[in-house]
Design an enzyme around this catalytic site. Structure first.
Site, PDB file in Angstrom:
ATOM      1  N   ASP A  64       0.868  -1.160   0.000  1.00 32.55           N
ATOM      2  CA  ASP A  64       0.000   0.000   0.000  1.00 32.55           C
ATOM      3  C   ASP A  64       0.920   1.231   0.000  1.00 32.55           C
ATOM      4  O   ASP A  64       2.109   1.127   0.313  1.00 32.55           O
ATOM      5  CB  ASP A  64      -0.878  -0.034   1.254  1.00 32.55           C
ATOM      6  CG  ASP A  64      -1.704   1.216   1.415  1.00 32.55           C
ATOM      7  OD1 ASP A  64      -2.322   1.657   0.429  1.00 32.55           O
ATOM      8  OD2 ASP A  64      -1.714   1.777   2.528  1.00 32.55           O
ATOM      9  N   ASP A  94      -0.149   5.040   0.935  1.00 34.10           N
ATOM     10  CA  ASP A  94      -0.362   6.010   1.999  1.00 34.10           C
ATOM     11  C   ASP A  94      -0.155   5.382   3.373  1.00 34.10           C
ATOM     12  O   ASP A  94      -0.740   4.340   3.698  1.00 34.10           O
ATOM     13  CB  ASP A  94      -1.774   6.577   1.921  1.00 34.10           C
ATOM     14  CG  ASP A  94      -1.989   7.410   0.665  1.00 34.10           C
ATOM     15  OD1 ASP A  94      -1.046   7.527  -0.132  1.00 34.10           O
ATOM     16  OD2 ASP A  94      -3.101   7.946   0.498  1.00 34.10           O
TER      17      ASP A  94
END
Length: 406
Positions: A184, A186
């Protein structure tokens, strides 16, 4: 090993120095012994060397000669005559303990829990002393799924009680067969949330942050939250995208992690609920193989407050992981996924190894392991890569840097 041979276990301890091994084996060779097993470890300059041999003649005479010979190089020697010649079976699991620090109490708790679950610690080695302390335990236990669940549950209790991260994974070839990793973006690969950085440009950061946090906790649907947040960006000039991209800060250890994994032959990618226009430059810089993210709609140089194309939501992240694995011919059990929020649940569940990184409770509950320290290179330690191996590889490329690389 002959029918009349006697097994002898020789253990040599003392300060590590040149010549110790040659003196030991010179003495053994005079008795025409056969080697059955050898193991050596050096901890902070202190050597422990164990040799199991089959001795065809007088083992007592061998014992005396070994003591005299090893004394000449300042070493102590212990000799066990009639040692069990059966080789230790291959460990079924690897347990990695990470902490800052790892206390003796934590090790006591881990070892007690393993013992109560019928698991035996076969070996322990240090794998990191920076930025966290890392210890790897190879453990023999039942390799059934219920036993796995019992180990995970028991060690999760210890992790919470002793404030250390504990990862458990099946040992053997499967552990070293991982070949694809997806992050991922963020709050995982980079610090902070990209949409909040964009929202700050529009003066609506607090409003967007509240929606983001609710979505990460799994309280509202991600797709709905995405539309709500993107709508607040309507009218922003597209130049803000480049401004935000230029100010992205990698999580400490991220560059080290990607660089090392690529050296190991991993395919590396990102799957993000954020925005392709913001992260593409970073992905190119890190030489990532795959990028999957949402696309902001831009008309006449302005953000419209909408996204175009398929939404990268929770199910889409798992779909992207499977697609990447299929493209490079990697079975799903050889994949790794790293994330921090509820939107990553399906992706981590689908992966062969799911790692929750400083994650929300909803993700920690389903992940194979959870990391609570803010250094992404701890992922390498979970995979069995040591800090010394990372630094040796970096040294060959021009020098060791003893800082969390970003």
């Amino acid at each position: 090993m002959g029918a009349t041979d006697t097994t002898v276990l020789v253990t040599v301890t003392g300060p590590d120095r040149p010549g110790v091994t040659s003196v030991l084996f010179a003495t053994l060779s005079r008795h025409d012994v056969s080697l059955l097993d050898v193991e050596q470890v050096v901890i902070r300059g202190r050597l422990t060397l164990g040799v199991l041999v089959a001795c065809p003649d007088d083992p007592e005479s061998l014992h005396e000669q070994l003591e005299d010979a090893m004394a000449t190089v300042g070493m102590s020697v212990d000799v066990e005559i009639g040692a069990d010649p059966v080789r230790q079976p291959v460990a079924t699991h690897a347990v990695v303990i990470l902490g800052s620090p790892v206390s003796a109490r934590a090790m006591r708790s881990v070892s007690r829990k393993l013992a109560t679950l019928g698991a035996n610690i076969d070996s322990i080695r240090g794998i990191a002393d920076y930025p966290v302390t890392g210890l790897e335990l190879l453990v023999s236990a039942s390799d059934t799924d219920p036993a796995d669940e019992a180990l995970r549950a028991g060690l999760a209790e210890v992790s919470a009680l002793e404030n250390v991260d504990i990862a458990i994974e099946r040992g053997g070839l499967s552990r070293r067969a991982k070949r694809l990793i997806v992050f991922d973006v963020d709050s995982t690969l980079v610090q902070g949330e990209v949409i909040e950085m964009l929202a700050a440009k529009a003066g609506v950061e607090d409003e967007v942050r509240a929606v983001t946090e609710a979505a990460m906790r799994g309280e509202i649907d991600f797709t709905e939250s995405l539309h709500q947040r993107v709508a607040t960006l309507a009218g922003l000039d597209e130049s803000v995208i480049e401004e935000v991209a230029e100010n992205l800060e990698l999580t400490p250890g991220a560059r080290t992690t990607i660089r090392t994994l690529r050296r190991l032959g991993f395919h590396c990618g990102v799957v993000s609920g954020g925005f392709r226009q913001v992260i593409e430059g970073l992905a190119h810089e890190l030489e990532l193989d795959f990028v999957q993210a949402n696309t902001l709609e831009i008309v006449d140089g302005k953000l419209t407050g909408r996204v175009v194309g398929d939404i990268v939501d929770r199910p889409a992240k798992a779909t992207a992981l499977r697609k990447f694995a299929d493209q490079v011919g990697v079975p799903m059990e050889q994949t790794v996924a790293v994330g921090d929020g509820a939107n990553d649940i399906d992706m981590l569940t689908a992966a062969g190894l799911g790692i929750a990184f400083n994650a929300k409770p909803a993700l920690r509950e389903i992940a194979d392991t959870a990391l609570s320290h803010p250094f992404l290179d701890a992922v390498l330690f979970i995979l069995g890569v040591t800090r010394d191996e990372v630094e040796a590889a970096d040294a060959s490329d021009g020098g060791i840097r003893r800082v969390p690389l970003v």
